[in-house]
Structures are given as C-alpha cells and as structure tokens.
Design an enzyme around this catalytic site. Sequence first.
Site, PDB file in Angstrom:
ATOM      1  CG  ASP A   1      -0.471  -0.121   2.872  1.00  0.00           C
ATOM      2  OD1 ASP A   1       0.917   0.440   2.674  1.00  0.00           O
ATOM      3  OD2 ASP A   1      -0.821  -1.306   3.570  1.00  0.00           O
TER       4      ASP A   1
ATOM      5  CG  ASP B   1       1.465   4.211   4.023  1.00  0.00           C
ATOM      6  OD1 ASP B   1       0.490   3.832   4.885  1.00  0.00           O
ATOM      7  OD2 ASP B   1       2.893   2.725   4.655  1.00  0.00           O
TER       8      ASP B   1
ATOM      9  CG  ASP C   1       9.036   1.169  12.095  1.00  0.00           C
ATOM     10  OD1 ASP C   1       8.710   1.610  10.857  1.00  0.00           O
ATOM     11  OD2 ASP C   1       7.737  -0.310  12.015  1.00  0.00           O
TER      12      ASP C   1
HETATM   13  P1  ATP Z   1       3.469  -2.766   4.669  1.00  0.00           P
HETATM   14  O1  ATP Z   1       2.324  -1.746   4.647  1.00  0.00           O
HETATM   15  O2  ATP Z   1       4.003  -2.835   3.593  1.00  0.00           O
HETATM   16  O3  ATP Z   1       3.287  -3.980   5.653  1.00  0.00           O
HETATM   17  P2  ATP Z   1       4.710  -0.283   6.047  1.00  0.00           P
HETATM   18  O4  ATP Z   1       5.945  -0.136   6.602  1.00  0.00           O
HETATM   19  O5  ATP Z   1       4.415   0.212   4.799  1.00  0.00           O
HETATM   20  O6  ATP Z   1       4.653  -1.887   5.380  1.00  0.00           O
HETATM   21  P3  ATP Z   1       2.122   0.590   7.607  1.00  0.00           P
HETATM   22  O7  ATP Z   1       2.047  -0.184   8.318  1.00  0.00           O
HETATM   23  O8  ATP Z   1       1.520   0.762   6.099  1.00  0.00           O
HETATM   24  O9  ATP Z   1       3.623  -0.622   7.880  1.00  0.00           O
HETATM   25  O10 ATP Z   1       3.050   1.872   7.817  1.00  0.00           O
HETATM   26  C1  ATP Z   1       3.291   3.000   7.420  1.00  0.00           C
HETATM   27  C2  ATP Z   1       4.333   3.918   8.173  1.00  0.00           C
HETATM   28  O11 ATP Z   1       4.483   3.904   9.588  1.00  0.00           O
HETATM   29  C3  ATP Z   1       5.737   2.714   9.047  1.00  0.00           C
HETATM   30  O12 ATP Z   1       6.607   2.314   7.007  1.00  0.00           O
HETATM   31  C4  ATP Z   1       6.618   3.325   9.583  1.00  0.00           C
HETATM   32  O13 ATP Z   1       7.405   4.088   8.969  1.00  0.00           O
HETATM   33  C5  ATP Z   1       5.255   3.901  10.249  1.00  0.00           C
HETATM   34  N1  ATP Z   1       4.887   3.159  11.255  1.00  0.00           N
HETATM   35  C6  ATP Z   1       4.326   2.649  10.870  1.00  0.00           C
HETATM   36  N2  ATP Z   1       4.156   1.514  12.624  1.00  0.00           N
HETATM   37  C7  ATP Z   1       5.262   1.743  13.360  1.00  0.00           C
HETATM   38  C8  ATP Z   1       5.456   1.502  14.852  1.00  0.00           C
HETATM   39  N3  ATP Z   1       4.858   0.952  15.326  1.00  0.00           N
HETATM   40  N4  ATP Z   1       6.073   2.981  15.145  1.00  0.00           N
HETATM   41  C9  ATP Z   1       6.779   3.256  14.733  1.00  0.00           C
HETATM   42  N5  ATP Z   1       6.599   4.076  13.144  1.00  0.00           N
HETATM   43  C10 ATP Z   1       5.575   3.161  12.175  1.00  0.00           C
HETATM   44 MG    MG Z   2       2.066   0.712   4.020  1.00  0.00          MG
END
Ligand code: ATP
Ligand code: MG
Length: 407
Positions: free
Chosen positions: A52, A54, A133
């Site tokens: 996805d 963001d 994170d």
């Molecule tokens: P995917 O969507 O492919 O699972 P993602 O890294 O995009 O991976 P998301 O859950 O969509 O994961 O979160 C988007 C972004 O928000 C992350 O890349 C990170 O920068 C931030 N993020 C998400 N969860 C946390 C957390 N628990 N602590 C700190 N930052 C976070």
């Molecule tokens: Mg994501």
Amino acid sequence: MNLIIKKNHNISLRQISNNSIKVLYRLNKLGYEAYLVGGGVRDLLLGKKPKDFDIATNAKPNEIRKLFKNCRLIGRRFIIAHLIFKSEIIEVSTFRAKYHNNTLRSFTKKTNTGIVLFDNTFGKIEEDAYRRDLTINALYYSIRDYGIRDYVGGIKDIKLKVIRLIGDAETRYREDPVRMLRVIRFSVRLHMHIEKKTEKPIFKLSNLLKEIPSARLFNESIKLFCFGYGYLTYIRLKKYSLIYPLMPFLLNNLSKKNTFFLTEIIKLSLKKIDSAMTKKSIRCPSFLFASLLWYPLIEKIQMLLINNTLKYSRAYSVSVNYILKKSAASTGIPKHILIVIEKIWGLQKDIEIKKKNETKKIIQHHNFSPALELFSLRATVENKTDLKKMVVFWNKKNTFLKKNINV
Ligand code: ATP
Ligand code: MG
C-alpha cells in the site's frame, strides 16, 4: 539530511498508484508539504511491489478531512486520515513531533511500563522521521523534485539489507512493543539481517506484547502469517521468544500426543497458507486459527470425556465454546472469524461420517474447501490411513461434482 536526487534512485512515478499521486499533487498545490513514505518507498527501492502507499504531510487531520470528501479519521494513539478509494485505502499521517513528555504542552500519555497510549503532537518532517520505527521505513519521496529525503540513514541500510530501529532500541520497543513484531516481519519478508542493537533487547522485552490490546495483535498476526512468509516468520518469532506472548494458546499444556500433533499442524498449515497465497482458495485467518486451535480443542474434549459423564456431542459443544471464548480474549479473533472457525470444525464430523445422501450438500458448503484442507492436514499429522482414504474420496467427489454439475 541526505537528498537522493531523481537520477540516483530507481523510483519512477509510473510505479506509484494514481490515487496517491493525485493526493500528493493536491496537498502540494494547496501549499502543504506532502511525501510518499514508509513501505511504498522502501519496497520500490528494493524492486518489490508495495502493499500500500502511505503519505506524510504537514496538513493537520482536520484540514485533510476538509480537503478530501472520501476521508475518515481513525485511531486514538495517533489520529491518521484514511482516504478511501475504490481499489485502495491511502493512509495520510500528519508529521509527528518529538515527545514532549516533560512539558506542560504535552499531549503524550504513557502507561507505567512506557507504552505510548495517546500522542497527537504535530511537528516537522525531521521530527517525523525520527519517530518512525525503522531507518528503511523513514524515507520520504517528493513529487515536487522526485528526490528522496533521508534523515536517518535508511538508504544505506536498504543497500546493506539491514533492519535497524531508529534511536535507542529498548526505549523504542518499550514505547510500542509491536515494533518487535514489525522487525521480525520485515526481516523475513525482505530477507534482511537484523542489526545487533536492534536484535538484542527483544529476548528480554518480548513479554511486553501481553500489554497490547488483542485486536491490534490480531491485525498484526494476519500481516505476519497470511502474506506468504508465515512459516519462516513463525520460526523466527519462536527464536526471539515472541510467539507465546502473541499466541498464548500455543503454550497450553497438552498431552504428549496432542503436543506432537499441534507442532506438526502449525508447520503444515502455515506452509499450506504460504503456498496457497496465489490461489486464494484458503481464507487465511479462519483456516489458520481453525488449524492451530484444533488440538487444544481435541484435548479439551478428551479431558471432559475422561472427567465427566458427558455425551460426546455435549463435550464437543462445551469445548468449542470454551476454546473460542478463550482465544478470542487472548488473540482478539473477531466474531465473524470465530463463526467461520466453528463451521470449519463442524464440517470435520460430516467429512468423517460421509453420509451417503449428503455428500453433494457437504461439498457445496461455503466452507468445504478449508474444512477438507484441515481434515487432510489432520490425516497427515496423525498418520491415519482411514482418514487419508477419506481425503482421496472427497477430493475425487469434489472434482467430479465440479466437472459435471458446476458446483
Ligand atoms: P507494509 O504496509 O508493507 O506492511 P509499512 O512499513 O508501510 O509496511 P505500515 O503499517 O503501512 O507499514 O506503516 C507505514 C509507516 O508508518 C511505516 O513504514 C513506518 O514508517 C510507520 N510506522 C508504522 N507502524 C509504526 C510503529 N509501530 N512505530 C513507528 N512507526 C511506525
Ligand atoms: Mg504501508
């Protein structure tokens, strides 16, 4: 800040969803800063298709809501905007500020153990980067200059294939223990190495997961086990002592025999889900939990039958209620999934009894596929010839009916 200009990276606009591009342009045009961030940028840099997209911006949640009529504000811990399109949901978050724990302006609230419960202080892009994170998740792509902004060394870690938490690892895990699960998930999915300081505190802090609301843990479980890397993720979660805080029911004191069956079925069901990813024939969370909870269920039934004078059918229904209620509480399985699990279990008897005039009806049952899959795993795990024969019978019957009657 390290700015990686357009010609020095491999991301092109064509790889980004049209909806995300429109949102980014719109925010920019109205004078806001807005960037693609997180998994979208990370996966594109790694040559993978993002799950996805963001977006991070300096527009406040209320401003975003006014700008986009398909917007829903969600979350308590940190309010974010979901922009809902037909084919995707785009998450738009406002830049977060550094923690302001010691100031009167503080909007941050923590539990005794340091978990951040509520945190809606907004800041600048640099501050936002440090609040993410992992270094690889804190890269910002701009559609103004097509450059990537890196404040935390994420580009270097993408190249080195290293999972590294931003800041002091122990503090970051204490703020949000779910980060431990994310470290494991990304290390498996992206085939990356976990850096020493990021790895070390996990063993000691794994139990902090018990403080996370079970609904959030359930959502994380789906991301961990239903996207093609479930088995390897399970092995790694076990290595870091994270599996039992995540799924306490796996720790049940089962008999030696049931413990052996459970161990085997965990392996087989996760591998099955991994390999069936592309087919979509198995609906993951319901099939997964129906399989993982099967032997705890059998054990409960056996205990009731030994200790009471219950009929089998009564012992079965009491045990189903007990196991589902208990696991709903500890792993946050939502009600609609519990209903499917119960149906998959209910079909086990029908598949086993094989009533002559009812085979067609059973095959047409909405949950027949996952039910037969579970039955087949049981046959393998228990190594029972009669069960294996039944699997062959049902598979033949199923293929025959599909061919001739268009089930
Ligand atoms: P995917 O969507 O492919 O699972 P993602 O890294 O995009 O991976 P998301 O859950 O969509 O994961 O979160 C988007 C972004 O928000 C992350 O890349 C990170 O920068 C931030 N993020 C998400 N969860 C946390 C957390 N628990 N602590 C700190 N930052 C976070
Ligand atoms: Mg994501």
